[in-house]
Design a protein around this motif. Structure first.
Motif, PDB file in Angstrom:
ATOM      1  N   LEU A  44     131.843 -76.246 119.384  1.00  0.00           N
ATOM      2  CA  LEU A  44     130.963 -77.086 120.177  1.00  0.00           C
ATOM      3  C   LEU A  44     130.468 -76.506 121.247  1.00  0.00           C
ATOM      4  CD1 LEU A  44     133.805 -80.166 120.388  1.00  0.00           C
ATOM      5  CD2 LEU A  44     131.705 -79.993 119.021  1.00  0.00           C
ATOM      6  N   GLY A  45     129.437 -77.003 121.881  1.00  0.00           N
ATOM      7  CA  GLY A  45     128.780 -76.571 123.157  1.00  0.00           C
ATOM      8  C   GLY A  45     127.140 -75.927 122.582  1.00  0.00           C
ATOM      9  N   THR A  46     126.470 -75.200 123.292  1.00  0.00           N
ATOM     10  CA  THR A  46     125.155 -74.930 123.217  1.00  0.00           C
ATOM     11  C   THR A  46     125.154 -73.490 122.521  1.00  0.00           C
ATOM     12  OG1 THR A  46     124.817 -76.195 125.080  1.00  0.00           O
ATOM     13  CG2 THR A  46     123.275 -74.469 124.315  1.00  0.00           C
ATOM     14  N   TRP A  47     124.064 -73.571 121.541  1.00  0.00           N
ATOM     15  CA  TRP A  47     123.692 -72.524 120.659  1.00  0.00           C
ATOM     16  C   TRP A  47     122.228 -72.360 120.766  1.00  0.00           C
ATOM     17  CZ3 TRP A  47     127.290 -69.521 118.159  1.00  0.00           C
ATOM     18  CH2 TRP A  47     128.455 -70.198 117.721  1.00  0.00           C
ATOM     19  N   GLN A  48     121.701 -70.696 121.153  1.00  0.00           N
ATOM     20  CA  GLN A  48     120.282 -70.483 120.884  1.00  0.00           C
ATOM     21  C   GLN A  48     120.045 -70.243 119.531  1.00  0.00           C
ATOM     22  OE1 GLN A  48     120.871 -70.612 124.909  1.00  0.00           O
ATOM     23  NE2 GLN A  48     122.212 -69.574 123.711  1.00  0.00           N
ATOM     24  N   GLN A  49     118.867 -70.772 119.021  1.00  0.00           N
ATOM     25  CA  GLN A  49     118.634 -70.243 117.713  1.00  0.00           C
ATOM     26  C   GLN A  49     118.069 -68.834 117.745  1.00  0.00           C
ATOM     27  OE1 GLN A  49     116.408 -72.975 114.757  1.00  0.00           O
ATOM     28  NE2 GLN A  49     114.688 -71.527 114.968  1.00  0.00           N
ATOM     29  N   LEU A  50     118.415 -67.660 116.956  1.00  0.00           N
ATOM     30  CA  LEU A  50     117.911 -66.552 117.032  1.00  0.00           C
ATOM     31  C   LEU A  50     116.925 -66.239 115.816  1.00  0.00           C
ATOM     32  CD1 LEU A  50     120.981 -64.203 117.817  1.00  0.00           C
ATOM     33  CD2 LEU A  50     119.297 -65.366 119.506  1.00  0.00           C
ATOM     34  N   SER A 148     123.582 -68.229 118.292  1.00  0.00           N
ATOM     35  CA  SER A 148     123.969 -67.373 119.110  1.00  0.00           C
ATOM     36  C   SER A 148     124.379 -68.025 120.514  1.00  0.00           C
ATOM     37  CB  SER A 148     123.188 -65.959 119.361  1.00  0.00           C
ATOM     38  OG  SER A 148     123.739 -65.196 120.314  1.00  0.00           O
ATOM     39  N   ARG A 149     125.337 -67.682 121.365  1.00  0.00           N
ATOM     40  CA  ARG A 149     125.749 -68.255 122.423  1.00  0.00           C
ATOM     41  C   ARG A 149     124.859 -67.690 123.715  1.00  0.00           C
ATOM     42  NH1 ARG A 149     128.544 -72.761 121.588  1.00  0.00           N
ATOM     43  NH2 ARG A 149     130.415 -72.327 120.493  1.00  0.00           N
ATOM     44  N   THR A 150     124.150 -66.395 123.261  1.00  0.00           N
ATOM     45  CA  THR A 150     123.270 -65.773 124.284  1.00  0.00           C
ATOM     46  C   THR A 150     121.919 -65.714 123.409  1.00  0.00           C
ATOM     47  OG1 THR A 150     123.683 -63.688 123.689  1.00  0.00           O
ATOM     48  CG2 THR A 150     125.070 -64.735 125.326  1.00  0.00           C
ATOM     49  N   ALA A 151     120.815 -65.655 124.472  1.00  0.00           N
ATOM     50  CA  ALA A 151     119.501 -65.381 123.889  1.00  0.00           C
ATOM     51  C   ALA A 151     119.408 -63.671 123.404  1.00  0.00           C
ATOM     52  CB  ALA A 151     118.457 -65.583 124.984  1.00  0.00           C
ATOM     53  N   ALA A 152     119.994 -63.159 123.887  1.00  0.00           N
ATOM     54  CA  ALA A 152     119.816 -61.731 123.383  1.00  0.00           C
ATOM     55  C   ALA A 152     121.073 -61.035 122.655  1.00  0.00           C
ATOM     56  CB  ALA A 152     119.462 -60.807 124.543  1.00  0.00           C
ATOM     57  N   VAL A 153     120.885 -60.297 121.689  1.00  0.00           N
ATOM     58  CA  VAL A 153     121.855 -59.654 120.952  1.00  0.00           C
ATOM     59  C   VAL A 153     121.383 -58.242 120.973  1.00  0.00           C
ATOM     60  CG1 VAL A 153     122.922 -61.603 119.736  1.00  0.00           C
ATOM     61  CG2 VAL A 153     121.208 -60.227 118.898  1.00  0.00           C
ATOM     62  N   ASP A 154     122.409 -57.163 120.815  1.00  0.00           N
ATOM     63  CA  ASP A 154     122.172 -55.988 120.703  1.00  0.00           C
ATOM     64  C   ASP A 154     121.929 -55.611 119.083  1.00  0.00           C
ATOM     65  OD1 ASP A 154     124.675 -55.661 119.462  1.00  0.00           O
ATOM     66  OD2 ASP A 154     125.335 -54.940 121.314  1.00  0.00           O
ATOM     67  N   ALA A 155     121.386 -54.165 119.019  1.00  0.00           N
ATOM     68  CA  ALA A 155     121.088 -53.815 117.643  1.00  0.00           C
ATOM     69  C   ALA A 155     122.268 -53.753 116.671  1.00  0.00           C
ATOM     70  CB  ALA A 155     120.676 -52.562 117.707  1.00  0.00           C
ATOM     71  N   GLU A 156     123.438 -53.578 117.138  1.00  0.00           N
ATOM     72  CA  GLU A 156     124.649 -53.942 116.208  1.00  0.00           C
ATOM     73  C   GLU A 156     124.977 -55.180 115.888  1.00  0.00           C
ATOM     74  OE1 GLU A 156     129.363 -53.220 116.799  1.00  0.00           O
ATOM     75  OE2 GLU A 156     128.316 -51.954 118.186  1.00  0.00           O
ATOM     76  N   ARG A 157     124.797 -56.190 116.650  1.00  0.00           N
ATOM     77  CA  ARG A 157     124.873 -57.531 116.359  1.00  0.00           C
ATOM     78  C   ARG A 157     123.963 -58.104 115.479  1.00  0.00           C
ATOM     79  NH1 ARG A 157     129.514 -60.256 117.838  1.00  0.00           N
ATOM     80  NH2 ARG A 157     130.045 -59.576 119.767  1.00  0.00           N
ATOM     81  N   TRP A 158     122.642 -57.443 115.490  1.00  0.00           N
ATOM     82  CA  TRP A 158     121.266 -57.850 114.640  1.00  0.00           C
ATOM     83  C   TRP A 158     121.703 -57.218 113.141  1.00  0.00           C
ATOM     84  CZ3 TRP A 158     118.352 -61.706 115.215  1.00  0.00           C
ATOM     85  CH2 TRP A 158     117.529 -61.843 116.368  1.00  0.00           C
ATOM     86  N   ALA A 159     122.204 -56.203 113.051  1.00  0.00           N
ATOM     87  CA  ALA A 159     122.894 -55.712 111.806  1.00  0.00           C
ATOM     88  C   ALA A 159     123.917 -56.430 111.322  1.00  0.00           C
ATOM     89  CB  ALA A 159     123.429 -54.107 112.125  1.00  0.00           C
ATOM     90  N   GLU A 160     124.857 -56.985 112.158  1.00  0.00           N
ATOM     91  CA  GLU A 160     126.003 -57.743 111.875  1.00  0.00           C
ATOM     92  C   GLU A 160     125.286 -59.121 111.209  1.00  0.00           C
ATOM     93  OE1 GLU A 160     128.846 -58.470 114.728  1.00  0.00           O
ATOM     94  OE2 GLU A 160     129.429 -56.482 115.262  1.00  0.00           O
ATOM     95  N   ILE A 161     124.578 -59.567 111.678  1.00  0.00           N
ATOM     96  CA  ILE A 161     123.792 -60.800 111.247  1.00  0.00           C
ATOM     97  C   ILE A 161     123.103 -60.373 109.958  1.00  0.00           C
ATOM     98  CG2 ILE A 161     121.939 -62.454 111.839  1.00  0.00           C
ATOM     99  CD1 ILE A 161     123.023 -62.201 114.862  1.00  0.00           C
TER     100      ILE A 161
END
Length: 193
Positions: A44-50, A148-161
């Motif tokens: 629950l809560g707010t998510w940003q669409q990446l 994502s819970r945040t508007a920005a993610v790092d390169a490692e997170r993009w790879a995981e995604i």
């Protein structure tokens, strides 16, 4: 210059959505696999669409697309989606999500039209252990969202995604990034990020 950029981005989104309509779901594909157990309270809560596979209903959104999930008195989830349109104004729609699979809680039927028993169209196929990002696809793999819970993610997170998208049986090039204030600002295929 901005109107040209927005116009080109809108054309790119529309062209991609049109091309996706021509890509049929594979009849022999394995069913989409939900996460083993979604903790609804943590989700629950707010998510940003990446990123998202473009859909007709979200083509109006230029940036800052959000989904807010809250429990309602009936025990279902109220879904409030919002974004900033291409003209800079707000856009918002509210619906209801019903858990369709109580074994995992990760398969839901989301309706913005008031259906009493919507079909399963929202499957959480990946969620980070700390619930900082999630991947949602529909059973046909023609709709998908990276949240994502945040508007920005790092390169490692993009790879995981991207790895999670591949594990869900979807080509990451079908997803287009969603511009967010304080995050990624371009609209490009996820496979290029």
């Amino acid at each position: 210059m901005n109107s040209i950029r927005f116009g080109l981005a809108a054309c790119t989104v529309a062209a991609t959505a049109g091309a996706l309509a021509l890509v049929p779901a594979s009849a022999g594909a394995e069913p989409v696999t939900p996460v083993p157990q979604l903790q609804v309270e943590r989700y629950l809560g707010t998510w940003q669409q990446l990123a998202a596979i473009p859909q007709p209903f979200n083509l109006v959104c230029a940036r800052d697309t959000r989904a807010n999930y809250t429990l309602n008195p009936a025990g279902d989830i109220t879904v409030r989606n919002s974004c900033t349109t291409w003209s800079g104004g707000p856009n918002e729609i509210t619906g209801v999500a019903k858990v369709k699979d109580t074994a995992t809680n990760a398969q839901l039927g989301v309706s913005f039209r008031g259906e009493a028993d919507p079909r399963t169209n929202y499957v959480v196929t990946a969620v980070d252990p700390d619930y900082s990002w999630a991947l949602v696809v529909n059973p046909e793999r023609t709709s998908g969202f990276v949240l994502s819970r945040t508007a920005a993610v790092d390169a490692e997170r993009w790879a995981e995604i991207r790895d999670a998208v591949a594990a869900a049986g979807v080509d990451s090039c079908l997803f287009l990034t969603s511009p967010n204030t304080g995050g990624y600002e371009e609209i490009v295929p996820l496979c290029t990020v």
